[in-house]
Scaffold this active site. Structure first.
Site, PDB file in Angstrom:
ATOM      1  N   ASP A  43      -1.984   2.556   0.838  1.00 19.22           N
ATOM      2  CA  ASP A  43      -2.553   1.458   0.264  1.00 19.22           C
ATOM      3  C   ASP A  43      -3.229   0.847   1.226  1.00 19.22           C
ATOM      4  OD1 ASP A  43      -1.725  -0.117  -2.567  1.00 19.22           O
ATOM      5  OD2 ASP A  43      -2.779  -1.314  -1.038  1.00 19.22           O
ATOM      6  N   ASP A  64      -8.269   2.627   3.449  1.00 21.01           N
ATOM      7  CA  ASP A  64      -9.348   2.022   2.383  1.00 21.01           C
ATOM      8  C   ASP A  64     -10.009   3.537   2.100  1.00 21.01           C
ATOM      9  OD1 ASP A  64     -11.557   1.030   1.492  1.00 21.01           O
ATOM     10  OD2 ASP A  64     -12.475   0.229   3.333  1.00 21.01           O
ATOM     11  N   TYR A 150     -16.378   0.021 -16.286  1.00 22.47           N
ATOM     12  CA  TYR A 150     -14.945   0.579 -16.160  1.00 22.47           C
ATOM     13  C   TYR A 150     -14.596   1.766 -16.949  1.00 22.47           C
ATOM     14  CZ  TYR A 150      -9.810   0.601 -15.894  1.00 22.47           C
ATOM     15  OH  TYR A 150      -8.626   0.888 -16.177  1.00 22.47           O
TER      16      TYR A 150
END
Length: 257
Positions: A43, A64, A150
């Site tokens: 994460d 990242d 999205y």
């Protein structure tokens, strides 16, 4: 004869969950570990990854995914299953959207997915096995105002995964997507904060409620396991019947057509 008691077991397999710090990613890590997999909880938020990892005796890893080199380094480890849940949304109508916002959403939702599929896929193809699992959405097929970019990325992820499934399949690598409906995660906190909006979403699906992140975990385990050994290029809807419901009007009960 197939031992069906072991069909969903993942003993001896190594899994990487990207986005394991919260929501669906965290529950996916829990479920994979419960079925015997060794899990790396990756994460961008190392503290959150460590919290998930400590609960299941797993390894935490900070990454990242917007950094392609970082993705390559993570993919260098021996991995049988990779799960990618990282995503973002900027809820704005098209005429209000800026190009910078467009680029930001596309970079994470689609660009990072491209890098993950290539990095892990290359190594899985060379080894001759593996399962790649990503998250699309009901928005990959159904849209509403304010969801344009999205939705476009979630539809794009499906086609990217289908292409990878075709290209990697002869090498023993399966690539599948899960399409959730409305799930209570940090990504949907804005909706939950508005009671009317929250209830409208609950009422839309056939089950009349939102999903919990844990309700996505079974699909992850399935696609990771031998239970899905002949499943690739698929989009598994886990949406509580959202995409099955027309939703425009519910005729009164007892009325004949």
């Amino acid at each position: 004869m197939t031992d069906y008691t072991q069909l969903f077991r993942l003993d001896g397999r190594n899994a990487v969950v990207i986005g394991a710090g919260s929501g669906i990613g965290r529950e996916s890590a829990f479920a994979l570990a419960a079925h015997g997999a060794s899990v790396v909880c990756a994460d961008v938020n190392l503290g959150a990854a460590e919290e998930t990892a400590s609960a299941i005796g797993a390894e935490a890893y900070q990454i990242d995914v917007l950094d392609p080199d970082a993705v390559e380094r993570l993919a260098d480890r021996d991995t049988d299953v990779v799960v990618l849940t990282a995503a973002m949304n900027v809820r704005k109508r098209l005429l209000e959207y800026t190009r910078a916002e467009f680029d930001r959403v596309v970079a994470l939702n689609l660009g990072a997915t491209f890098d993950v599929v290539r990095a892990f896929g290359r190594r899985m193809v060379a080894r001759g096995s593996g399962s790649i699992i990503g998250f699309s959405s009901i928005r990959g097929t159904t849209v509403e105002p304010g969801q344009s970019v999205y939705a476009a990325t979630k539809a794009g992820l499906v086609q990217l995964f289908r292409t990878a499934a075709v290209e990697f399949g002869r090498h023993g690598v399966r690539v599948n997507a899960i399409a959730p409906g409305v799930v209570e995660t940090p990504l949907t906190a804005q909706i939950k904060a508005d009671p009317a909006w929250y209830q409208a979403y609950a009422d839309k699906g056939a089950l009349g409620r939102w999903a919990q992140p844990s309700e996505m975990a079974g699909a992850v385990v399935y696609l990771a396991s031998d239970a899905a050994s002949f499943v690739t290029g698929a989009v598994l809807a886990v949406d509580g019947g959202w995409t099955a419901v027309d939703g425009r009007f519910e005729p009164p009960e007892g009325k004949k057509a």
